[in-house]
Design a protein around this motif. Sequence first.
Motif, PDB file in Angstrom:
ATOM      1  N   ASP A 126      -8.913  10.371  -9.645  1.00 28.44           N
ATOM      2  CA  ASP A 126      -7.795   9.432  -9.722  1.00 28.44           C
ATOM      3  C   ASP A 126      -6.487  10.016  -9.170  1.00 28.44           C
ATOM      4  O   ASP A 126      -5.462  10.068  -9.867  1.00 28.44           O
ATOM      5  N   PRO A 127      -6.477  10.448  -7.885  1.00 30.29           N
ATOM      6  CA  PRO A 127      -5.247  11.018  -7.314  1.00 30.29           C
ATOM      7  C   PRO A 127      -4.198   9.941  -7.046  1.00 30.29           C
ATOM      8  O   PRO A 127      -4.521   8.757  -6.929  1.00 30.29           O
ATOM      9  N   ASP A 128      -2.959  10.354  -6.937  1.00 24.82           N
ATOM     10  CA  ASP A 128      -1.887   9.436  -6.553  1.00 24.82           C
ATOM     11  C   ASP A 128      -1.890   9.189  -5.052  1.00 24.82           C
ATOM     12  O   ASP A 128      -1.500   8.112  -4.586  1.00 24.82           O
ATOM     13  N   ILE A 129      -2.305  10.206  -4.294  1.00 24.65           N
ATOM     14  CA  ILE A 129      -2.379  10.110  -2.834  1.00 24.65           C
ATOM     15  C   ILE A 129      -3.737  10.628  -2.393  1.00 24.65           C
ATOM     16  O   ILE A 129      -4.196  11.675  -2.870  1.00 24.65           O
ATOM     17  N   ASP A 148      -8.303  -0.377  -1.546  1.00 25.73           N
ATOM     18  CA  ASP A 148      -7.155  -1.243  -1.282  1.00 25.73           C
ATOM     19  C   ASP A 148      -6.589  -1.810  -2.573  1.00 25.73           C
ATOM     20  O   ASP A 148      -5.385  -2.104  -2.673  1.00 25.73           O
ATOM     21  N   THR A 149      -7.450  -1.969  -3.561  1.00 23.70           N
ATOM     22  CA  THR A 149      -7.003  -2.467  -4.865  1.00 23.70           C
ATOM     23  C   THR A 149      -6.342  -1.361  -5.684  1.00 23.70           C
ATOM     24  O   THR A 149      -5.287  -1.545  -6.287  1.00 23.70           O
ATOM     25  N   ARG A 150      -6.984  -0.195  -5.661  1.00 27.48           N
ATOM     26  CA  ARG A 150      -6.484   0.922  -6.476  1.00 27.48           C
ATOM     27  C   ARG A 150      -5.211   1.522  -5.889  1.00 27.48           C
ATOM     28  O   ARG A 150      -4.340   1.993  -6.626  1.00 27.48           O
ATOM     29  N   PHE A 151      -5.121   1.566  -4.543  1.00 28.47           N
ATOM     30  CA  PHE A 151      -3.966   2.162  -3.862  1.00 28.47           C
ATOM     31  C   PHE A 151      -3.228   1.054  -3.090  1.00 28.47           C
ATOM     32  O   PHE A 151      -3.666   0.656  -2.021  1.00 28.47           O
ATOM     33  N   PRO A 152      -2.111   0.568  -3.600  1.00 33.80           N
ATOM     34  CA  PRO A 152      -1.419  -0.555  -2.942  1.00 33.80           C
ATOM     35  C   PRO A 152      -0.765  -0.213  -1.605  1.00 33.80           C
ATOM     36  O   PRO A 152      -0.429  -1.114  -0.832  1.00 33.80           O
ATOM     37  N   TYR A 153      -0.568   1.071  -1.336  1.00 35.25           N
ATOM     38  CA  TYR A 153       0.073   1.474  -0.081  1.00 35.25           C
ATOM     39  C   TYR A 153      -0.930   2.289   0.748  1.00 35.25           C
ATOM     40  O   TYR A 153      -1.643   3.149   0.208  1.00 35.25           O
ATOM     41  N   HIS A 154      -0.970   2.026   2.052  1.00 30.56           N
ATOM     42  CA  HIS A 154      -1.933   2.766   2.874  1.00 30.56           C
ATOM     43  C   HIS A 154      -1.543   2.740   4.350  1.00 30.56           C
ATOM     44  O   HIS A 154      -0.818   1.860   4.818  1.00 30.56           O
ATOM     45  N   LEU A 171       1.864   5.682  -4.830  1.00 29.78           N
ATOM     46  CA  LEU A 171       3.317   5.798  -4.697  1.00 29.78           C
ATOM     47  C   LEU A 171       3.783   5.032  -3.462  1.00 29.78           C
ATOM     48  O   LEU A 171       3.077   4.980  -2.447  1.00 29.78           O
ATOM     49  N   LYS A 172       4.956   4.473  -3.546  1.00 26.50           N
ATOM     50  CA  LYS A 172       5.480   3.645  -2.460  1.00 26.50           C
ATOM     51  C   LYS A 172       5.658   4.460  -1.178  1.00 26.50           C
ATOM     52  O   LYS A 172       6.189   5.563  -1.201  1.00 26.50           O
ATOM     53  N   LEU A 173       5.196   3.902  -0.059  1.00 28.53           N
ATOM     54  CA  LEU A 173       5.349   4.521   1.261  1.00 28.53           C
ATOM     55  C   LEU A 173       6.322   3.688   2.092  1.00 28.53           C
ATOM     56  O   LEU A 173       6.250   2.454   2.097  1.00 28.53           O
ATOM     57  N   THR A 174       7.200   4.354   2.810  1.00 26.95           N
ATOM     58  CA  THR A 174       8.141   3.661   3.691  1.00 26.95           C
ATOM     59  C   THR A 174       8.213   4.401   5.025  1.00 26.95           C
ATOM     60  O   THR A 174       7.964   5.607   5.100  1.00 26.95           O
ATOM     61  N   PHE A 189      -0.317  11.203  10.921  1.00 28.83           N
ATOM     62  CA  PHE A 189       0.487  10.226  10.191  1.00 28.83           C
ATOM     63  C   PHE A 189       1.815  10.834   9.760  1.00 28.83           C
ATOM     64  O   PHE A 189       1.910  12.026   9.479  1.00 28.83           O
ATOM     65  N   TYR A 190       2.806   9.960   9.703  1.00 28.16           N
ATOM     66  CA  TYR A 190       4.100  10.311   9.110  1.00 28.16           C
ATOM     67  C   TYR A 190       4.493   9.195   8.156  1.00 28.16           C
ATOM     68  O   TYR A 190       4.349   8.000   8.471  1.00 28.16           O
ATOM     69  N   THR A 191       4.985   9.554   6.980  1.00 28.06           N
ATOM     70  CA  THR A 191       5.480   8.556   6.050  1.00 28.06           C
ATOM     71  C   THR A 191       6.442   9.200   5.065  1.00 28.06           C
ATOM     72  O   THR A 191       6.481  10.432   4.930  1.00 28.06           O
ATOM     73  N   GLN A 192       7.223   8.385   4.386  1.00 29.17           N
ATOM     74  CA  GLN A 192       8.081   8.838   3.300  1.00 29.17           C
ATOM     75  C   GLN A 192       7.497   8.329   1.985  1.00 29.17           C
ATOM     76  O   GLN A 192       7.185   7.137   1.868  1.00 29.17           O
ATOM     77  N   VAL A 193       7.347   9.228   1.033  1.00 25.10           N
ATOM     78  CA  VAL A 193       6.741   8.908  -0.255  1.00 25.10           C
ATOM     79  C   VAL A 193       7.826   8.880  -1.320  1.00 25.10           C
ATOM     80  O   VAL A 193       8.623   9.813  -1.425  1.00 25.10           O
ATOM     81  N   GLU A 194       7.840   7.801  -2.101  1.00 21.77           N
ATOM     82  CA  GLU A 194       8.830   7.675  -3.173  1.00 21.77           C
ATOM     83  C   GLU A 194       8.216   8.121  -4.497  1.00 21.77           C
ATOM     84  O   GLU A 194       7.194   7.581  -4.943  1.00 21.77           O
TER      85      GLU A 194
END
Length: 362
Positions: A126-129, A148-154, A171-174, A189-194
Amino acid sequence: METTLVILGFLFTLFSFLPFLKVPWWWVRVLDFPRLHVAVLLTIVTAAYCLQYSQWTITEIAMLALWIIAILNQVRYIYHFTPLAKVEALRTEKQQPANAFTMMIANVRMVNKKYQAFMELVLQEDPDILVMNEPDEAWHQNVRKEFDTRFPYHIKKPLDNTYGMMLYSKLKLTGSEVRFLVEDKIPSFYTQVELPGGKRFELYTVHPQPPRLLKDTETREAELLLVAKMVKKTGRPSIVAGDLNDVAWSRTTKLFKQISGLLDPRVGRGFYNTYNAFVPLFRYPLDHVFYDPSFRLLGLRLLDKFGSDHLPIIISLNYEPEREDEQDVPVADAEDYQEANELIQEGLEKGEERNEKKQNKG
């Protein structure tokens, strides 16, 4: 017997010193990997030779001295990844970390069809990322319903060339981007994690080409060092993760750390070998997580096999910027920057050449 030992001794000695050559030739760079194995085998050869005689000539003494130097040369690289060395990345001292998260990195191996075994492992941990290397469209289709259900951001880029990549996050990705830094068919990949407390960090995931038959490593070096320079330039807390196809003690990885200023949690703790999962005696640390000193370590573990030739690795970190000065950060000098720039230029030129060949074939 004596002749065999002499031949083996000089062969392993050659294996020890060849990586000093700062060249991208695959047959040289692949020798960065088995330093422990070469050290052990050369020690056995040296001991076996010594047991045969009680008196030696000057030539034999010189030969044995050379072999011992070769052994010590190997040991000095791998020593830092044993519990005997000083720990580089410090553990948190907080009893209730407020900005903690867990990241799992797994090369799923494209041809591996044990989708269910992998999903069960992810659900158990059950990781966050979750960072997946090598997924193709078949992998995507088989895990998407659950993940896709368990991790809302991808971020997703499944490919059929063994360089696909997918990133799932609770965690939210932007600001997410799929980048092709060196070669058109190898994404990063590049992303910002909140974080839970609202703070953000930058996450880079990579999977460059390994050294293999007739495939030199210019593009691998270029991709890793380009990311290192991006991390340094941004000045924001950053994490780089993925299958780097390079060992933790190589010159390239060391240069990557010096340019980026990121920490390696393996230093002072162990090898945490992830590849090859099928051959326990010949495993190397190819899957990595490097992170900014504003993070503190909570835990680092290898996970069970699930059918891939890589073992997954999972890390838990806490964001503690108020204590980042307590950690020793790798630092680059002018010579390091010059070497990095040269390697990047060579890799970009090689990448452009490979891109043109692929376009012509297409």
